[in-house]
Write an enzyme that holds these catalytic residues in place. Sequence first.
Site, PDB file in Angstrom:
ATOM      1  CB  ALA A   1      -0.877  -0.002   1.244  1.00 50.48           C
TER       2      ALA A   1
ATOM      3  N   GLY B   1       0.641  -5.256   0.398  1.00 52.30           N
ATOM      4  CA  GLY B   1      -0.434  -5.288  -0.597  1.00 52.30           C
ATOM      5  C   GLY B   1      -0.018  -5.924  -1.919  1.00 52.30           C
TER       6      GLY B   1
ATOM      7  CD  GLU C   1      -2.499  -7.721   2.015  1.00 52.57           C
ATOM      8  OE1 GLU C   1      -2.149  -6.556   1.738  1.00 52.57           O
ATOM      9  OE2 GLU C   1      -3.170  -8.002   3.011  1.00 52.57           O
TER      10      GLU C   1
ATOM     11  CD  GLU D   1       1.285  -5.762   5.352  1.00 57.13           C
ATOM     12  OE1 GLU D   1       2.067  -6.677   5.691  1.00 57.13           O
ATOM     13  OE2 GLU D   1       0.660  -5.766   4.277  1.00 57.13           O
TER      14      GLU D   1
HETATM   15  N1  CO8 Z   1       4.490   3.284  -0.434  1.00 57.89           N
HETATM   16  C1  CO8 Z   1       4.877   4.481  -0.922  1.00 57.89           C
HETATM   17  N2  CO8 Z   1       6.085   4.685  -1.509  1.00 57.89           N
HETATM   18  C2  CO8 Z   1       6.914   3.620  -1.585  1.00 57.89           C
HETATM   19  C3  CO8 Z   1       6.571   2.354  -1.102  1.00 57.89           C
HETATM   20  C4  CO8 Z   1       5.274   2.200  -0.516  1.00 57.89           C
HETATM   21  N3  CO8 Z   1       4.835   1.011  -0.062  1.00 57.89           N
HETATM   22  N4  CO8 Z   1       7.604   1.506  -1.307  1.00 57.89           N
HETATM   23  C5  CO8 Z   1       8.565   2.232  -1.909  1.00 57.89           C
HETATM   24  N5  CO8 Z   1       8.156   3.512  -2.074  1.00 57.89           N
HETATM   25  C6  CO8 Z   1       8.901   4.621  -2.694  1.00 57.89           C
HETATM   26  C7  CO8 Z   1      10.015   5.115  -1.789  1.00 57.89           C
HETATM   27  O1  CO8 Z   1       9.505   6.007  -0.815  1.00 57.89           O
HETATM   28  C8  CO8 Z   1      10.948   5.753  -2.792  1.00 57.89           C
HETATM   29  O2  CO8 Z   1      10.428   7.024  -3.132  1.00 57.89           O
HETATM   30  P1  CO8 Z   1      11.440   8.290  -3.282  1.00 57.89           P
HETATM   31  O3  CO8 Z   1      12.335   7.904  -4.428  1.00 57.89           O
HETATM   32  O4  CO8 Z   1      10.512   9.398  -3.610  1.00 57.89           O
HETATM   33  O5  CO8 Z   1      12.157   8.393  -1.991  1.00 57.89           O
HETATM   34  C9  CO8 Z   1      10.800   4.864  -4.032  1.00 57.89           C
HETATM   35  O6  CO8 Z   1       9.571   4.158  -3.858  1.00 57.89           O
HETATM   36  C10 CO8 Z   1      11.926   3.859  -4.146  1.00 57.89           C
HETATM   37  O7  CO8 Z   1      11.979   3.137  -2.930  1.00 57.89           O
HETATM   38  P2  CO8 Z   1      13.354   2.879  -2.137  1.00 57.89           P
HETATM   39  O8  CO8 Z   1      14.292   4.010  -2.387  1.00 57.89           O
HETATM   40  O9  CO8 Z   1      13.004   2.557  -0.723  1.00 57.89           O
HETATM   41  O10 CO8 Z   1      13.875   1.602  -2.909  1.00 57.89           O
HETATM   42  P3  CO8 Z   1      14.804   0.440  -2.335  1.00 57.89           P
HETATM   43  O11 CO8 Z   1      15.150  -0.416  -3.510  1.00 57.89           O
HETATM   44  O12 CO8 Z   1      15.913   1.001  -1.522  1.00 57.89           O
HETATM   45  O13 CO8 Z   1      13.862  -0.385  -1.323  1.00 57.89           O
HETATM   46  C11 CO8 Z   1      11.867  -1.559  -0.676  1.00 57.89           C
HETATM   47  C12 CO8 Z   1      12.769  -1.077  -1.825  1.00 57.89           C
HETATM   48  C13 CO8 Z   1      12.571  -2.626   0.161  1.00 57.89           C
HETATM   49  C14 CO8 Z   1      10.636  -2.182  -1.330  1.00 57.89           C
HETATM   50  C15 CO8 Z   1      11.474  -0.358   0.217  1.00 57.89           C
HETATM   51  O14 CO8 Z   1      11.023   0.694  -0.620  1.00 57.89           O
HETATM   52  C16 CO8 Z   1      10.386  -0.666   1.186  1.00 57.89           C
HETATM   53  O15 CO8 Z   1      10.635  -1.263   2.218  1.00 57.89           O
HETATM   54  N6  CO8 Z   1       9.124  -0.250   0.865  1.00 57.89           N
HETATM   55  C17 CO8 Z   1       7.996  -0.437   1.742  1.00 57.89           C
HETATM   56  C18 CO8 Z   1       7.548  -1.863   1.754  1.00 57.89           C
HETATM   57  C19 CO8 Z   1       6.401  -2.033   2.700  1.00 57.89           C
HETATM   58  O16 CO8 Z   1       6.504  -1.832   3.894  1.00 57.89           O
HETATM   59  N7  CO8 Z   1       5.239  -2.469   2.157  1.00 57.89           N
HETATM   60  C20 CO8 Z   1       4.051  -2.664   2.935  1.00 57.89           C
HETATM   61  C21 CO8 Z   1       3.246  -1.428   2.921  1.00 57.89           C
HETATM   62  S1  CO8 Z   1       1.858  -1.531   3.994  1.00 57.89           S
HETATM   63  C22 CO8 Z   1       0.765  -2.464   3.189  1.00 57.89           C
HETATM   64  O17 CO8 Z   1       0.960  -2.922   2.110  1.00 57.89           O
HETATM   65  C23 CO8 Z   1      -0.509  -2.625   3.955  1.00 57.89           C
HETATM   66  C24 CO8 Z   1      -1.601  -3.253   3.138  1.00 57.89           C
HETATM   67  C25 CO8 Z   1      -2.882  -3.197   3.910  1.00 57.89           C
HETATM   68  C26 CO8 Z   1      -3.271  -1.782   4.122  1.00 57.89           C
HETATM   69  C27 CO8 Z   1      -4.607  -1.698   4.724  1.00 57.89           C
HETATM   70  C28 CO8 Z   1      -5.230  -0.364   4.455  1.00 57.89           C
HETATM   71  C29 CO8 Z   1      -5.317   0.539   5.615  1.00 57.89           C
END
Ligand code: CO8
Length: 262
Positions: free
Chosen positions: A66, A111, A114, A134
Site C-alpha cells: 500500500a 499489498g 496480497e 506491515e
Molecule cells: N508506499 C509508498 N512509496 C513507496 C513504497 C510504498 N509502499 N515503497 C517504496 N516507495 C517509494 C520510496 O519512498 C521511494 O520514493 P522516493 O524515491 O521518492 O524516496 C521509491 O519508492 C523507491 O523506494 P526505495 O528508495 O526505498 O527503494 P529500495 O530499492 O531502496 O527499497 C523496498 C525497496 C525494500 C521495497 C522499500 O522501498 C520498502 O521497504 N518499501 C515499503 C515496503 C512495505 O513496507 N510495504 C508494505 C506497505 S503496507 C501495506 O501494504 C498494507 C496493506 C494493507 C493496508 C490496509 C489499508 C489501511
Amino acid sequence: MSFENIILQVDAPVATILFNRPKALNALNNALFDELDQALDQVCEMEEVKVLILTGSGEKSFVAGADISELAEMNPLEGKFFSRRGQLVFSKIEALPIPAIAAVNGFALGGGLEAAMGCDFIYASTKALFGLPEINLGLIPGFGGTQRLARLIGPNKAKELVFTGKNISAQEAFELGIVNKLCEPEALMGEVMKTAGLIAAKGKVALRSGKEVIQNGMKTDLETGCRIENDVFGLTMASPDAKEGTRAFLEKRKPDFKGGLF
Ligand code: CO8
C-alpha cells in the site's frame, strides 16, 4: 479507456494489467484501486479474453505494498475503508470468470503479495522478494493477506511471516508453495505467456467452471465441495464446448472451443 496508475493491454485471448507507478515501486493508492476496479470490469466484458495476467511495470517491483504516504495520513475510519476497498478489489480478481496469473517481477510486499494471492497462481522472477512487512509499520495486512496466506501455506507459516515481517526470497516463496514456478527474470513473461496460451486454448465455460468449483469448494467440507463439483459438472456438460471436446476426441482431431453458453 486509458489509465494513469495501471496499464491495460489486450492481445486477445490474453489481457495484461500492469501496475504502473514505478517511481513509488507501484505502491497501491486509492486512485490505482479505482482504475484496477474499472479495468477488471472491462476485462470481464471482453468475450474474447480468456486469461488475465497481472504484473508490475519497471524492473524492480511488482507492487511494494500500500502507498505508505497515503496510509500515514488516514484516520482509523479511512484506514478501515481503504482496507475494505483493497479486499474487495482483490476478491474481484479472485472471482473473475477467467483465470488470473500473477507474474511477480520484483518486490511483492504487503499489498503486493496480497494482490498476487488474489490471482489463481503465481509465477515469479528469481529476483522477486515476498513478504508481509506491515508489522514493521505497527500494522497488520489489510487487503486479505492474513486470510489468503494462512489458507495457502497454513496458519503457522503465515503467522511466522506476519509476526516477523521478514522478506523472503523467491526461492523460499517457491518452497513454501506461494509461487508455482520460478523463472529467470528475462524469461518470466515468456513462461507466463506460454502457460496463458495453454489455458487460452481450452473452453471458456470449462475454465470458469473449474475455477468456480475449486474456489467455492475450498470454503466448505469435502462432501459439500463434491456436491458443488457435481452440479457444476452437469451444467458444464451442457455447454457447446463440452460437445465439441468429446466429439473431437472421438474424431481424433483437435477441439475447436468457441466458448459460448448453453
Ligand atoms: N508506499 C509508498 N512509496 C513507496 C513504497 C510504498 N509502499 N515503497 C517504496 N516507495 C517509494 C520510496 O519512498 C521511494 O520514493 P522516493 O524515491 O521518492 O524516496 C521509491 O519508492 C523507491 O523506494 P526505495 O528508495 O526505498 O527503494 P529500495 O530499492 O531502496 O527499497 C523496498 C525497496 C525494500 C521495497 C522499500 O522501498 C520498502 O521497504 N518499501 C515499503 C515496503 C512495505 O513496507 N510495504 C508494505 C506497505 S503496507 C501495506 O501494504 C498494507 C496493506 C494493507 C493496508 C490496509 C489499508 C489501511
